[in-house]
Design an enzyme around this catalytic site. Structure first.
Site, PDB file in Angstrom:
ATOM      1  N   LYS A 212       0.840  -1.199   0.000  1.00 12.90           N
ATOM      2  CA  LYS A 212       0.000   0.000   0.000  1.00 12.90           C
ATOM      3  C   LYS A 212       0.878   1.253   0.000  1.00 12.90           C
ATOM      4  O   LYS A 212       0.696   2.146  -0.805  1.00 12.90           O
ATOM      5  CB  LYS A 212      -0.920  -0.034   1.230  1.00 12.90           C
ATOM      6  CG  LYS A 212      -1.798   1.190   1.351  1.00 12.90           C
ATOM      7  CD  LYS A 212      -2.741   1.093   2.533  1.00 12.90           C
ATOM      8  CE  LYS A 212      -3.425   2.442   2.732  1.00 12.90           C
ATOM      9  NZ  LYS A 212      -4.328   2.475   3.881  1.00 12.90           N
ATOM     10  N   GLU A 218      10.380  -4.717   4.603  1.00 10.91           N
ATOM     11  CA  GLU A 218      10.432  -6.121   4.185  1.00 10.91           C
ATOM     12  C   GLU A 218      10.146  -6.252   2.688  1.00 10.91           C
ATOM     13  O   GLU A 218      10.855  -6.947   1.956  1.00 10.91           O
ATOM     14  CB  GLU A 218       9.376  -6.948   4.950  1.00 10.91           C
ATOM     15  CG  GLU A 218       9.652  -7.129   6.430  1.00 10.91           C
ATOM     16  CD  GLU A 218       9.069  -6.017   7.277  1.00 10.91           C
ATOM     17  OE1 GLU A 218       8.837  -4.892   6.754  1.00 10.91           O
ATOM     18  OE2 GLU A 218       8.867  -6.255   8.487  1.00 10.91           O
ATOM     19  N   GLY A 281      -4.821  -1.768   5.033  1.00 11.18           N
ATOM     20  CA  GLY A 281      -4.072  -2.929   4.545  1.00 11.18           C
ATOM     21  C   GLY A 281      -4.793  -4.240   4.804  1.00 11.18           C
ATOM     22  O   GLY A 281      -4.931  -5.090   3.927  1.00 11.18           O
ATOM     23  N   ARG A 282      -5.301  -4.401   6.019  1.00 12.10           N
ATOM     24  CA  ARG A 282      -5.936  -5.683   6.377  1.00 12.10           C
ATOM     25  C   ARG A 282      -7.352  -5.807   5.821  1.00 12.10           C
ATOM     26  O   ARG A 282      -8.002  -6.826   6.005  1.00 12.10           O
ATOM     27  CB  ARG A 282      -5.915  -5.863   7.893  1.00 12.10           C
ATOM     28  CG  ARG A 282      -6.544  -4.712   8.663  1.00 12.10           C
ATOM     29  CD  ARG A 282      -6.170  -4.758  10.136  1.00 12.10           C
ATOM     30  NE  ARG A 282      -6.650  -3.589  10.867  1.00 12.10           N
ATOM     31  CZ  ARG A 282      -6.004  -2.440  10.968  1.00 12.10           C
ATOM     32  NH1 ARG A 282      -4.849  -2.270  10.348  1.00 12.10           N
ATOM     33  NH2 ARG A 282      -6.499  -1.445  11.674  1.00 12.10           N
ATOM     34  N   GLU A 367      -4.965  -6.509  14.689  1.00 11.81           N
ATOM     35  CA  GLU A 367      -4.441  -5.187  14.328  1.00 11.81           C
ATOM     36  C   GLU A 367      -5.584  -4.167  14.408  1.00 11.81           C
ATOM     37  O   GLU A 367      -5.341  -2.985  14.642  1.00 11.81           O
ATOM     38  CB  GLU A 367      -3.834  -5.224  12.909  1.00 11.81           C
ATOM     39  CG  GLU A 367      -2.861  -4.086  12.648  1.00 11.81           C
ATOM     40  CD  GLU A 367      -2.003  -4.298  11.406  1.00 11.81           C
ATOM     41  OE1 GLU A 367      -0.863  -4.769  11.527  1.00 11.81           O
ATOM     42  OE2 GLU A 367      -2.481  -3.969  10.307  1.00 11.81           O
ATOM     43  N   HIS A 398      -6.285 -33.045  17.348  1.00 11.95           N
ATOM     44  CA  HIS A 398      -5.178 -33.864  17.832  1.00 11.95           C
ATOM     45  C   HIS A 398      -4.051 -33.012  18.384  1.00 11.95           C
ATOM     46  O   HIS A 398      -2.919 -33.478  18.521  1.00 11.95           O
ATOM     47  CB  HIS A 398      -4.675 -34.766  16.703  1.00 11.95           C
ATOM     48  CG  HIS A 398      -5.732 -35.722  16.246  1.00 11.95           C
ATOM     49  ND1 HIS A 398      -5.930 -36.955  16.826  1.00 11.95           N
ATOM     50  CD2 HIS A 398      -6.699 -35.603  15.300  1.00 11.95           C
ATOM     51  CE1 HIS A 398      -6.948 -37.564  16.243  1.00 11.95           C
ATOM     52  NE2 HIS A 398      -7.432 -36.762  15.313  1.00 11.95           N
ATOM     53  N   LYS A 532       9.056  -0.931  14.175  1.00 15.52           N
ATOM     54  CA  LYS A 532       9.648  -0.608  12.867  1.00 15.52           C
ATOM     55  C   LYS A 532      10.745   0.441  13.032  1.00 15.52           C
ATOM     56  O   LYS A 532      11.835   0.317  12.482  1.00 15.52           O
ATOM     57  CB  LYS A 532       8.582  -0.033  11.934  1.00 15.52           C
ATOM     58  CG  LYS A 532       7.578  -1.005  11.390  1.00 15.52           C
ATOM     59  CD  LYS A 532       6.731  -0.273  10.343  1.00 15.52           C
ATOM     60  CE  LYS A 532       5.468  -1.007   9.984  1.00 15.52           C
ATOM     61  NZ  LYS A 532       4.562  -0.239   9.140  1.00 15.52           N
TER      62      LYS A 532
HETATM   63  O1  F6P Z   1       2.154  -4.040   9.910  1.00 19.82           O
HETATM   64  C1  F6P Z   1       1.713  -2.782   9.614  1.00 19.82           C
HETATM   65  C2  F6P Z   1       1.223  -2.653   8.216  1.00 19.82           C
HETATM   66  O2  F6P Z   1       1.074  -1.305   7.962  1.00 19.82           O
HETATM   67  C3  F6P Z   1      -0.087  -3.389   7.961  1.00 19.82           C
HETATM   68  O3  F6P Z   1      -1.191  -2.701   8.416  1.00 19.82           O
HETATM   69  C4  F6P Z   1      -0.027  -3.545   6.496  1.00 19.82           C
HETATM   70  O4  F6P Z   1      -0.966  -4.473   6.029  1.00 19.82           O
HETATM   71  C5  F6P Z   1       1.403  -3.985   6.323  1.00 19.82           C
HETATM   72  O5  F6P Z   1       2.117  -3.206   7.263  1.00 19.82           O
HETATM   73  C6  F6P Z   1       1.976  -3.829   4.948  1.00 19.82           C
HETATM   74  O6  F6P Z   1       1.945  -2.497   4.544  1.00 19.82           O
HETATM   75  P1  F6P Z   1       2.161  -2.094   3.030  1.00 19.82           P
HETATM   76  O7  F6P Z   1       1.068  -2.702   2.230  1.00 19.82           O
HETATM   77  O8  F6P Z   1       2.116  -0.602   3.016  1.00 19.82           O
HETATM   78  O9  F6P Z   1       3.504  -2.613   2.590  1.00 19.82           O
END
Ligand code: F6P
Length: 569
Positions: A212, A218, A281-282, A367, A398, A532
């Protein structure tokens, strides 16, 4: 800030009634069912294709009435309408919350215009762009640099840009076009991208960088590693910039709200699919974030998926609270959490295809509702945010069901299943004892679903254990089940794209209901920021910068020093 001050739920009459009922509450599901033959029917509700049985919950008419009173006083229905209309209910980020707009069918009158933007037009323009692109990949019209058709799509994203697509891809595997595969890279642990690309042919691989913000450490790190891998595998490491960018243009596309950053990475904005800051995002799985899935399952199935979400949105919008399934489920969760002391909530899908559903729900629920202040900045007045977790049945039986059945903690559980299996199989031989030859294995699977919810609700008394021949009283105690463990059963005809959309929307609106009662902003996520920031601050220390190391607290410093020692550095 457009939201009025949240209602303190603890000050409402409904809450006070619930507190009174909870005081000395002794559930008796056996007795309740015995004395009330209509219980199962009265507490079973329908939302689109989902049949939802709440009757094995720890609820009676008085509890339900009081919960509904709380929902009315907290303005659940009104706030839902405010969300649909694009009011900025994400107060701390001053944003509209419009994931429901992502699945509005084309042509609804009047069009949804928010902050001066025609949201419907924007959504459908992007969807059309995704569909056209997906069809090119599916038909083989889109090729890699060497002219070969794409066989593997690798989605690079994390959190909402990963958990939704991977869950949906796994759930809809029976709908995936033959010859196409999707993989998902999320973790910054380099093992993830290494393992996911190790056996891939670069000429037939397409990367989708899904972020987003297009600023997530990452995802951008993995995107660079993927680009590096592509160039190396295509023998382009020392090639000209033109050759390299040509390869990127054919093997990388992006999904983001930050198209300028996409361009800076070297991805042609023509091959980028946008969305908007009003999609959290979620809550973004049904936006262009799902492009990997659209490629895998195709436009018609994706449209059915969106239609499933919309059916539940309409259910919530038009159904009185008394019959409103996500609202009722959210209210029950409030009852369990705030009055009966439940701290976690199990989600137990009895369909293997939903094996990532609980992981997906962890982000959606935790979240969203893991908050300690309300949307006006004041402290919450009650506990919030259960821990959601789970595994598919029967695997969980199990593993951890022991604690749900006989432990000391109350763990409400949602059991989810479908009637028609995508892969029906018969056990032609059977074992001649428990399993007869020709046994339908899905029926055997579902017998477990029904058995577990029954065992949880009704347990097994000491007398029943004795009647089976156990005489040692210590063993009688160990073999007794108290029952009165609440569960909700959710049944759907089949795990179609539409049903999957319905299930996701169901939980989105459960989260909304609980968040509204608690007065929290379920759409921000400030709690992920500190870690972060610190990771960026600590990174130089881990890389050997002595000054950065010296500025850490003594525990962190010692751990980093040990890490460096173990690495031999
Ligand atoms: O973990 C925080 C967060 O902002 C989530 O809400 C989001 O889904 C994720 O990081 C990834 O964010 P992006 O889509 O901006 O890379």
């Amino acid at each position: 800030m457009t939201e009025s001050a949240p209602v303190d739920p603890t000050s409402t009459d409904g809450w006070k009634k619930l507190a009174g009922i909870a005081d000395g509450f002794t559930p008796d599901l056996r007795g309740w069912f015995d004395s009330d033959p209509g219980r199962a029917e009265r507490y079973t509700f329908q939302a689109a294709d989902l049949t939802v049985d709440l009757s094995k919950g720890l609820v009676d008419d008085d509890i339900l009435a009081a919960l509904l009173q709380v929902a009315k006083d907290a303005g659940v229905a009104e706030r839902f309408q405010a969300m649909l209309a694009g009011e900025h209910i994400n107060v701390t980020e001053d944003r509209a919350v419009l994931h429901t707009a992502l699945r509005r069918p084309e042509g609804i009158e009047p069009a949804l215009v928010v902050d001066g933007q025609d949201v419907d037009a924007d959504v459908h323009a992007t969807l059309d762009k995704v569909y056209v692109f997906a069809e090119k990949v599916r038909s083989g019209e889109w090729t890699g640099v060497s002219g070969k058709r794409i066989e593997t799509v690798v989605n690079i994203g994390i959190g909402g840009s990963d958990l939704g697509p991977v869950m949906v891809y796994e759930a809809l595997k029976p709908y995936v076009q033959a010859g196409l595969e999707a993989r998902f890279v999320s973790n910054i642990d380099p093992a993830d991208i290494y393992e996911k690309t190790a056996d891939l042919d670069p000429e037939t691989t397409l990367f989708i960088v899904a972020s987003k913000t297009f600023g997530t450490l990452e995802t951008l790190t993995n995107a660079r590693l993927a680009r590096q891998w592509l160039w190396a595998e295509l023998g382009l490491t020392d090639a000209s910039d033109d050759e390299k960018s040509n390869a990127v243009a054919k093997h990388f596309v992006a999904v983001s709200t930050a198209l300028d950053k996409v361009a800076a990475f070297g991805i042609d904005p023509e091959n980028a699919f946008g969305f908007w800051d009003w999609v959290g995002g979620r809550y973004s799985v049904d936006s262009a974030i799902g492009t990997s899935v659209v490629i895998a399952i195709g436009k018609e199935n994706w449209q059915q998926f969106l239609a499933g979400f919309h059916a539940i949105d309409e259910h919530v919008r038009t159904t009185p609270l008394e019959q409103n399934v996500p609202v009722l489920m959210g209210l029950l969760n409030v009852w369990y959490t705030n009055f009966l002391g439940a701290q976690s909530h199990a989600v137990l899908p009895y369909t293997q295809y939903l094996h990532r559903f609980a992981a997906y729900l962890q982000q959606l629920t935790m979240e969203s509702n893991g908050k300690r202040v309300r949307w006006d900045g004041t402290p919450v007045t009650t506990d919030t945010g259960e821990v959601f977790w789970g595994e598919p049945g029967t695997n969980g039986q199990h593993a951890f069901y022991q604690l749900i059945h006989q432990g000391t903690r109350l763990i409400p559980a949602d059991f989810i299943t479908v009637a028609k299996p995508a892969r029906p199989l018969k056990d032609e031989s059977g074992d001649g004892k428990a399993v007869q030859p020709g046994q339908d294995v899905h029926a055997l699977f579902l017998a477990n679903f029904f058995a577990q919810t029954k065992a949880l609700a009704f347990g097994k008394t000491a007398d029943e254990v004795r009647a089976e021949g156990t005489t040692d009283e210590g063993i009688v105690a160990a073999r007794t089940f108290t029952g009165n463990k609440p569960s909700t059963s959710i049944l759907a005809p089949e795990l179609t794209p539409s049903v999957l959309g319905q299930l996701i929307a169901l939980y989105e609106h459960i989260v909304f209901t609980e968040g509204t009662i608690w007065g929290i902003d379920s759409f921000d996520q400030w709690g992920v920021e500190l870690g972060k920031q610190l990771a960026l601050q600590i990174a130089p220390a881990v890389d050997g910068d002595q000054d950065a190391l010296a500025s850490q607290d003594s525990s962190t410093m010692a751990l980093i020093a040990k890490y460096l020692e173990l690495r031999g550095e």
